[in-house]
Design an enzyme around this catalytic site. Structure first.
Site, short mmCIF file in Angstrom:
data_model
loop_
_atom_site.label_atom_id
_atom_site.label_comp_id
_atom_site.label_asym_id
_atom_site.label_seq_id
_atom_site.Cartn_x
_atom_site.Cartn_y
_atom_site.Cartn_z
CD GLU A 203 -2.61 1.04 2.74
OE1 GLU A 203 -3.60 1.77 2.88
OE2 GLU A 203 -2.25 0.21 3.61
CE LYS B 213 -7.25 1.29 3.53
NZ LYS B 213 -6.01 1.70 4.23
CB CYS C 21 -4.43 -2.03 4.18
SG CYS C 21 -3.59 -2.39 5.76
#
Length: 546
Positions: free
Chosen positions: A41, A112, A148
């Site tokens: 990330e 994300k 993540c």
């Protein structure tokens, strides 16, 4: 299908260094037969960039270096983390993105969905959440890309969820053949096992293989441990990368062989490796190569010296012995013995004359007042002055040596033993310090045994011991675990068997010493809750705990 996960140690804002690391890892993965490659990330700019994102020249560099790296890619796709600017739209100015590079350009972006705001995370300050989850098709495979936190919200694993949306379930419902996770997941004790169990559970539940690429390295107080891995659709571990080092993992996601083995090391070894990695990266990424610290002959400074010698090389560590009239010969001998074992240089500078001169100068202002902790603090502050003077003169970064238990209770001196640029063990409770030193001595004496066995003392007055002021460290650490890490109330702590008077007094000390911790050097996070950016307590307050 062979998929590679590259875990790279990036430095925030080092765009040239970061892109070269990523390109080198990509080429190595391609040479090993990877069909596509994933990286961590925000790997191009480093994680977490925090308020650097508000500088346009920083975000322009993110875009330029993304274009440069994409131009180096061939037929094998490369998926890495970077920001996507959306300054001209409503909402937050950026997306936290996974960028799919192939054939010399960017072919797709995924943003994300779950934006964490707990503990050390403050991503909602910068990033807009994606409004949808969409699959990416690569070489005939439908890939569900998560970033993540997106993978940390399954209701069958977490009894209490922070988000109502589950990106993984959405991607599987769209027909994902594979889930990938580009991650910068910071380490604390037990974190790597949580990740593996959680993702294995997901793979089994949805009958889909999963591969995660996690960052590695220290960035300020956060330590990223790597431990990237791939699991089969049955939840069986296919392959795992090493911890606390850069590594390249190549896994066949359809592998039907036996479960891969993990090189397991004990918890003390993991803590030691994490602290060495965090120290090495903090020192070097801040532009230093050498360090200086005070050596008292006590266990805390001994452990910090051992970590520094291991992570930077003993030739780059200088220990200052600064005895006073209250320093025992045994403590001086222990400090010198430690230096001989580690192979580090020492200087001995007595503080007694300076202490006497200051007491003489202060005598008129102290007239009629009995000696107390003030005189003790003067000694600590002289030592802090000595350490900082040597730091300034030699260009060495000063390391502080206080542990979490002392910092919590305020058993430390502002502008004294708290002086320095990095607090190496300030998230390590005192009993853990003892455990770690005994572990280091498992095969040979690294920390002098006398240092480990003698009662802890600041040696600032005759026959002083820590337990004159503090509860026994085993009890103190129990209270700290409950109050600081688990947010337990006094009633809950005393119900577990802890003495109420001791518990109340210790929590009072934790509360009233918040102002000290706010001025402390940054430390390395190794527990579930550290004193630092992940714990935000007001200094001026009058709340009474029950």
């Amino acid at each position: 299908m062979n998929i590679a996960a590259v875990q790279t140690n990036t430095t925030i804002g080092d765009f040239d260094g970061n892109r070269e690391r990523l390109l080198k890892a990509y080429k190595a993965a391609v040479a090993k037969g990877a069909d596509f490659v994933i990286g961590p990330e925000l790997a191009l700019c480093g994680y977490p960039p925090r308020d650097l994102l508000f500088y346009r020249d920083f975000t322009d560099q993110c875009a330029r270096n993304e274009k440069w790296l994409a131009a180096q890619t061939g037929a094998v796709p490369f998926i890495i983390g970077n920001i996507t600017s959306r300054r001209d739209e409503e909402g937050k100015p950026f997306f936290n993105s996974a960028v799919v590079m192939q054939h010399g350009g960017v072919v797709q972006r995924v943003h994300k969905t779950l934006i964490p705001t707990y503990d050390v995370f403050d991503e909602a300050r910068y990033f807009e959440a994606a409004s949808e989850c969409a699959l990416v098709e690569l070489d005939g495979k439908r890939i569900g890309i998560t970033i993540c936190e997106d993978i940390w919200n399954d209701p069958d694993y977490w009894p209490q969820r922070l988000y109502t949306h589950n990106p993984v379930a959405s991607l599987v419902a769209q027909g994902a053949d594979l889930l990938v996770n580009v991650s910068a997941s910071p380490w604390h004790i037990g974190k790597e096992q949580i990740r593996l169990e959680m993702i294995s559970t997901l793979a089994r539940k949805f009958s889909v293989p999963v591969i995660q690429a996690n960052a590695v390295g220290g960035n300020d107080e956060l330590i990223f441990d790597g431990h990237s891995f791939a699991v089969h659709s049955t939840g069986r571990l296919i392959a795992a990368a090493c911890g606390f080092n850069e590594d390249l993992l190549v896994a066949d996601i359809e592998d039907t062989g036996p479960e891969a083995s993990v090189t397991d090391i004990c918890e003390d070894e993991k803590i030691y490796r994490a602290l060495c990695l965090g120290t090495r990266d903090y020192v070097r990424k801040c532009g230093f190569s050498q360090v200086v610290l005070g050596l008292s002959g006590g266990i805390d400074s001994a452990l910090v010296a051992a970590i520094a010698a291991e992570s930077l090389g003993p030739e780059n560590v200088l220990g200052l012995l600064m005895p006073s009239r209250y320093s025992s010969k045994g403590s001086v001998d222990d400090a010198l013995a430690l230096a001989r074992i580690l192979g580090i240089e020492t200087h001995t500078i007595s503080i007694q004359e300076s202490f006497d001169v200051l007491l003489n100068h202060l005598q008129p202002a102290f007239e009629g007042k009995e000696p107390d902790v003030t005189e003790e603090n003067i000694q600590a502050r002289i030592r802090g002055l000595m350490v900082m003077a040597v730091s300034n003169k030699t260009g060495r970064l000063a390391l502080t040596t206080g542990n979490k238990s002392e910092l919590a209770a305020g058993y430390c001196t502002l502008y004294g033993d708290m002086c320095g640029g990095l607090a190496v063990i300030n998230d390590l409770p005192k009993m853990r310090v003892f455990d770690l030193c005994q572990y280091l001595n498992r095969d040979r004496e690294v920390i002098p045994w006398n240092t480990i066995r003698k009662p802890p003392s600041a040696e600032l007055r005759p026959d002083q011991q820590d337990q004159d002021t503090l509860p026994p460290y085993d009890q103190l650490d129990q209270v700290l675990q409950g109050y600081v890490v688990d947010n337990a109330t006094i009633a809950e702590l005393t119900a577990s068997g802890l003495d109420e008077t001791m518990t109340r007094e210790l929590i009072r000390k934790v509360v009233v010493n918040e102002y000290k911790r706010r001025q402390a050097a940054p430390g390395l996070k190794v527990t579930g809750k550290a004193f630092g950016v992940g714990r935000r307590i007001p200094i001026a307050q009058k709340f009474q705990h029950t």
